[in-house]
Design a protein around this motif. Structure first.
Motif, short mmCIF file in Angstrom:
data_model
loop_
_atom_site.label_atom_id
_atom_site.label_comp_id
_atom_site.label_asym_id
_atom_site.label_seq_id
_atom_site.Cartn_x
_atom_site.Cartn_y
_atom_site.Cartn_z
N PHE A 29 1.00 -0.99 -0.08
CA PHE A 29 -0.05 -0.01 0.02
C PHE A 29 0.92 1.16 0.15
O PHE A 29 0.62 2.12 -0.95
N ILE A 150 2.90 0.23 6.08
CA ILE A 150 2.52 1.20 5.46
C ILE A 150 3.80 2.39 5.29
O ILE A 150 4.15 2.81 4.03
N THR A 151 4.01 2.92 6.61
CA THR A 151 5.00 3.80 6.78
C THR A 151 6.30 3.40 6.05
O THR A 151 7.29 4.29 5.51
N ILE A 154 6.22 3.35 2.48
CA ILE A 154 6.29 4.69 1.87
C ILE A 154 7.97 5.10 2.05
O ILE A 154 8.46 5.82 0.88
N ILE A 266 -2.95 14.87 5.69
CA ILE A 266 -1.72 13.82 5.88
C ILE A 266 -1.17 13.83 4.60
O ILE A 266 0.12 13.84 4.33
N ASN A 391 -12.82 6.83 3.06
CA ASN A 391 -11.26 7.14 3.12
C ASN A 391 -10.47 7.59 1.97
O ASN A 391 -9.98 8.75 1.75
C1 BGC Z 1 -3.30 6.66 5.40
C2 BGC Z 1 -2.69 7.13 4.10
C3 BGC Z 1 -1.42 7.79 4.57
C4 BGC Z 1 -0.38 6.85 5.36
C5 BGC Z 1 0.77 7.77 5.89
C6 BGC Z 1 -2.23 5.99 6.37
O1 BGC Z 1 -2.92 5.42 7.63
O2 BGC Z 1 -4.36 5.97 5.10
O3 BGC Z 1 -3.59 7.91 3.38
O4 BGC Z 1 -0.69 8.15 3.50
O5 BGC Z 1 -1.13 6.29 6.70
O6 BGC Z 1 1.68 7.21 6.93
#
Ligand code: BGC
Length: 450
Positions: A29, A150-151, A154, A266, A391
């Motif tokens: 994601f 997720i982080t 990214i 965010i 969301n």
């Molecule tokens: C959000 C994402 C966001 C990410 C950032 C997630 O919980 O749903 O939209 O980009 O956190 O860490």
């Protein structure tokens, strides 16, 4: 103490493995949504993209996610939580390869759509899967590991973009996104469906055998009867059923939480950080990208704090501290742009870091944790569909309007607006969000329904 005991009693190697494999969905994601920030500059000359085309390449992924989230609810009920994850990993691989090898603008768009669709599917299936295999006392920690992933995704994409930008190899930036999907696909072969889903399908023996494998000790034994009765007494809820008087309230809580997670801004930072740093006076593109990398690291580190605290301190307190901190950081950022002191670059970097850190301990992980635990089983996947669809819808809206806002309201007005919205969300959390720490999904269900 209770938490330490829970870890000792309930943490098994198989549970750990299962969570890691499912959480890879979070990594995918993160990677697939953020990789575009570094790839875009290289796509412009190759595909002759004007401003409109560029916006389209970025936002089309979010449109795909909207559709993916919508479809995922039904899929997780019909074919199962695990098979839905398998489906998503295959799509991630196809999307990444399609993007990496595309030679026309149309193929590029198709690739972004496929990846977006996969992101949407996984954003529902992964937290749902983790919540349903977790022992109650560890559920917050385990679902927040999904946000941690997720982080990490990214950050990984920022880092790869940075490394590959020297050679301009945008194709590899996309193709690399297939590797974690492949790993997840292999890992998924060793996983089963979740216990509540198995009970609901009448596969009792399998469900009990799985619980035995997932949980050490005997604590889970007394949960079986409750889980069994909750699962079997409910037929699958209908869409109309979501709006029944008792459920309406909890449905709205999830929807608003989803909306607030996005409209507090965010993704203006995650998707546009180098741009914001440019406004703040960072001279070169590379210093703006380096600042972006720092933001990515802060995001991961602060999420770790939340993973550690969620089952100890509870959901509400983290949300409240997080949103209060976001409001103050946004006010600081707005003030800096308004007064424009000489050290605006430093103030903006510090405020943005603080803003991301406060998001990462509160709204980031807690939204996913609560969405996966506040809904009764019979409507869980449908209610999650609606909340996660919302969301993505608001994510799309914010990403689409951000540059427009910067032009009309200037950075100071734009960040002030997000600060006001954060303040409103603080009030909302204080007033409406229940504390769910340590309760089983079945206990939460009975509290909500009685
Ligand atoms: C959000 C994402 C966001 C990410 C950032 C997630 O919980 O749903 O939209 O980009 O956190 O860490």
């Amino acid at each position: 103490m209770v938490y330490q005991k829970a870890i000792k009693e309930q943490w098994t190697p198989y549970l750990f493995f299962t969570v890691v494999v499912a959480a890879l969905g979070g990594l995918l994601f993160g990677y697939h949504t953020a990789v575009i920030s570094g790839a875009l500059i290289f796509l412009v000359p190759v595909f002759h993209l004007n401003i409109l085309d560029q916006g389209f390449v970025v936002s089309i992924l979010l449109a795909g996610s909207l559709v993916g989230a919508f479809v995922a609810g039904n899929l997780t009920d019909r074919i199962g939580r695990k098979k839905t994850l398998v489906f998503a990993s295959v799509l991630f691989i196809l999307g990444a390869l399609n993007l990496g090898f595309s030679h026309t603008y149309v193929l590029l768009i198709v690739g972004r759509l496929i990846s977006g669709f996969a992101v949407g599917v996984v954003s529902l299936a992964a937290p749902l899967y983790i919540a349903e295999i977790s022992p109650p006392r560890l559920r917050g920690t385990l679902v927040s590991i999904y946000q941690l992933a997720i982080t990490l995704g990214i950050l990984l994409s920022f880092f790869m973009d940075y490394l590959l930008s020297q050679s301009g190899n945008w194709r590899l930036m996309f193709i690399l996104g297939a590797i974690p999907a492949l790993v997840q696909l292999v890992g998924l072969f060793f996983l089963s469906e979740t216990p509540p889903w198995l009970f609901k399908k009448g596969l009792e023996t399998q469900a009990i055998a799985l619980l035995q494998k997932l949980r050490r000790g005997r604590n889970w034994m007394n949960q079986i009867d409750v889980m069994k009765s909750v699962s079997s007494s409910h037929k699958l809820g209908t869409w109309k059923g979501l709006f029944a008087p008792k459920l309406r309230f909890v449905l709205l809580i999830g929807l608003f939480l989803s909306i607030f997670q996005q409209i507090t801004g965010i993704n203006t930072v995650i998707y546009y950080a180098p741009k914001v740093f440019e406004f703040a006076g960072f001279e070169s593109a590379s210093s703006a990208i380096a600042a972006t990398l720092i933001v990515g690291v802060v995001n991961v580190l602060a999420t770790l704090v939340s993973v550690w605290l969620l089952d100890r301190a509870g959901r509400r307190i983290l949300l409240l501290i997080g949103v209060a901190g976001m409001t103050l950081s946004l006010l600081c950022l707005s003030g800096a742009f308004f007064l424009h002191p000489v050290w605006i670059d430093k103030i903006s970097l510090i405020s943005l870091m603080a803003y991301v850190a406060f998001f990462a301990i509160g709204l980031g992980p807690v939204t996913w944790v609560l969405l996966s635990e506040i809904y009764p089983l019979r409507i869980r996947s449908k209610a999650m569909t609606l909340a996660i669809f919302t969301n993505w819808g608001f994510n799309y809206l914010v990403s689409l309007t951000f540059l427009e806002f910067i032009q009309t309201l200037k950075p100071q007005g734009t960040f002030l607006l997000y600060a006001i919205i954060s303040l409103i969300s603080f009030w909302f959390i204080l007033r409406f969000i229940p504390e769910t720490r340590g309760k089983s999904l079945e206990e939460i269900e009975s509290i909500i329904l009685h």
